[in-house]
Design an enzyme around this catalytic site. Sequence first.
Site, PDB file in Angstrom:
ATOM      1  N   ARG A  95     -40.999 -39.871  22.840  1.00  0.00           N
ATOM      2  CA  ARG A  95     -39.408 -40.031  22.476  1.00  0.00           C
ATOM      3  C   ARG A  95     -38.715 -41.355  22.865  1.00  0.00           C
ATOM      4  NH1 ARG A  95     -37.399 -35.126  21.752  1.00  0.00           N
ATOM      5  NH2 ARG A  95     -38.926 -33.560  22.060  1.00  0.00           N
ATOM      6  N   ASP A 134     -26.967 -29.349  25.786  1.00  0.00           N
ATOM      7  CA  ASP A 134     -25.735 -28.618  25.725  1.00  0.00           C
ATOM      8  C   ASP A 134     -24.866 -28.439  26.938  1.00  0.00           C
ATOM      9  OD1 ASP A 134     -26.373 -28.505  22.813  1.00  0.00           O
ATOM     10  OD2 ASP A 134     -27.431 -26.996  22.963  1.00  0.00           O
ATOM     11  N   LEU A 149     -32.595 -35.786  23.371  1.00  0.00           N
ATOM     12  CA  LEU A 149     -32.504 -37.126  23.933  1.00  0.00           C
ATOM     13  C   LEU A 149     -32.932 -37.340  25.404  1.00  0.00           C
ATOM     14  CD1 LEU A 149     -28.965 -37.893  22.168  1.00  0.00           C
ATOM     15  CD2 LEU A 149     -31.292 -38.942  21.519  1.00  0.00           C
ATOM     16  N   HIS A 163     -21.550 -28.352  18.959  1.00  0.00           N
ATOM     17  CA  HIS A 163     -22.570 -27.171  19.066  1.00  0.00           C
ATOM     18  C   HIS A 163     -22.015 -26.021  18.482  1.00  0.00           C
ATOM     19  CE1 HIS A 163     -25.807 -25.083  20.851  1.00  0.00           C
ATOM     20  NE2 HIS A 163     -24.904 -24.229  21.129  1.00  0.00           N
ATOM     21  N   GLY A 192     -25.547 -33.279   6.989  1.00  0.00           N
ATOM     22  CA  GLY A 192     -24.409 -34.167   7.400  1.00  0.00           C
ATOM     23  C   GLY A 192     -23.314 -33.467   6.794  1.00  0.00           C
ATOM     24  N   SER A 193     -23.052 -32.228   6.724  1.00  0.00           N
ATOM     25  CA  SER A 193     -21.637 -31.955   6.404  1.00  0.00           C
ATOM     26  C   SER A 193     -20.427 -32.246   7.549  1.00  0.00           C
ATOM     27  CB  SER A 193     -21.562 -30.241   6.138  1.00  0.00           C
ATOM     28  OG  SER A 193     -21.816 -29.578   7.447  1.00  0.00           O
ATOM     29  N   ASN A 194     -20.975 -32.242   8.884  1.00  0.00           N
ATOM     30  CA  ASN A 194     -20.248 -32.581   9.924  1.00  0.00           C
ATOM     31  C   ASN A 194     -19.554 -34.021   9.579  1.00  0.00           C
ATOM     32  OD1 ASN A 194     -19.164 -30.624  11.883  1.00  0.00           O
ATOM     33  ND2 ASN A 194     -21.068 -29.752  11.501  1.00  0.00           N
TER      34      ASN A 194
HETATM   35  C1  GRF Z   1     -23.933 -27.796  12.897  1.00  0.00           C
HETATM   36  O1  GRF Z   1     -23.921 -26.307  12.900  1.00  0.00           O
HETATM   37  C2  GRF Z   1     -24.011 -28.505  14.160  1.00  0.00           C
HETATM   38  O2  GRF Z   1     -23.101 -27.665  15.142  1.00  0.00           O
HETATM   39  C3  GRF Z   1     -25.224 -28.407  14.699  1.00  0.00           C
HETATM   40  O3  GRF Z   1     -26.179 -28.509  13.441  1.00  0.00           O
HETATM   41  C4  GRF Z   1     -25.489 -28.217  12.160  1.00  0.00           C
HETATM   42  C5  GRF Z   1     -25.551 -29.546  11.456  1.00  0.00           C
HETATM   43  O4  GRF Z   1     -24.881 -29.146  10.234  1.00  0.00           O
HETATM   44  N1  GRF Z   1     -25.522 -29.177  15.786  1.00  0.00           N
HETATM   45  P1  GRF Z   1     -24.520 -30.513   9.305  1.00  0.00           P
HETATM   46  O5  GRF Z   1     -25.743 -31.356   9.144  1.00  0.00           O
HETATM   47  O6  GRF Z   1     -23.603 -31.220   9.886  1.00  0.00           O
HETATM   48  O7  GRF Z   1     -24.167 -29.530   7.949  1.00  0.00           O
END
Ligand code: GRF
Length: 204
Positions: free
Chosen positions: A69, A149, A97, A113, A16-18
């Site tokens: 799903r 994507d 999804l 992505h 979850g870094s994003n």
């Molecule tokens: C990121 O590289 C994102 O682009 C891809 O999966 C990865 C998730 O990383 N869809 P994080 O969990 O947000 O650290």
Amino acid sequence: MTEARKRVGVLISGRGSNMVSLIEAAAKSDFPARIACVASNRPDAGGLARAREAGIPAISVDHRAFPDRESFERALDAELARHDLDILCLAGFMRVLTPWFVERWTGRLLNIHPSLLPLFRGVDTHARALEAGVLIHGCTVHYVVPELDAGPIIAQAAVQVLPGDTAESLGKRVLAQEHVLYPLALRSVCEGRSRLDGGRVIHA
Ligand code: GRF
């Protein structure tokens, strides 16, 4: 009084870094969105604890508990419905999804992505970029459509491929750009500066 800020949910499967970059951006008073909930298909996703530390409701709906799903997605959707969301951001959500879910959230579902789409859809993007010999790589925030994507592009950031790069070293620099790009793209969508028009995004 109705809240002007959009209510955003974030779907994760892992660290979850994003998601953290979105939470940090939304903590600023001038950001046009607040993160109203985080949900994961994996109960052990590290990002759930990080969301809770930030005081955000974090739920898990384990996809393994469902026969297919769509029944998983119906349960997830029911949880999300409790948070009155305007926008849903996929951030490392590792489930494809169904058209049912995508259509339900159409125009309100974003993804990040790790490539410059339309190049390198799917997984292992950094290794495939190196294999292809591209000199510029990067990341993309796009609206989600049923095809993987393939949705309208909202924002992109470029990263130079350096001599000697490995998938890991390149991926690290791309991830740093993702953390900048996703909040920028979400801001632009929430402020109505990037909006869907037919199958494309119009930028004001
Ligand atoms: C990121 O590289 C994102 O682009 C891809 O999966 C990865 C998730 O990383 N869809 P994080 O969990 O947000 O650290």
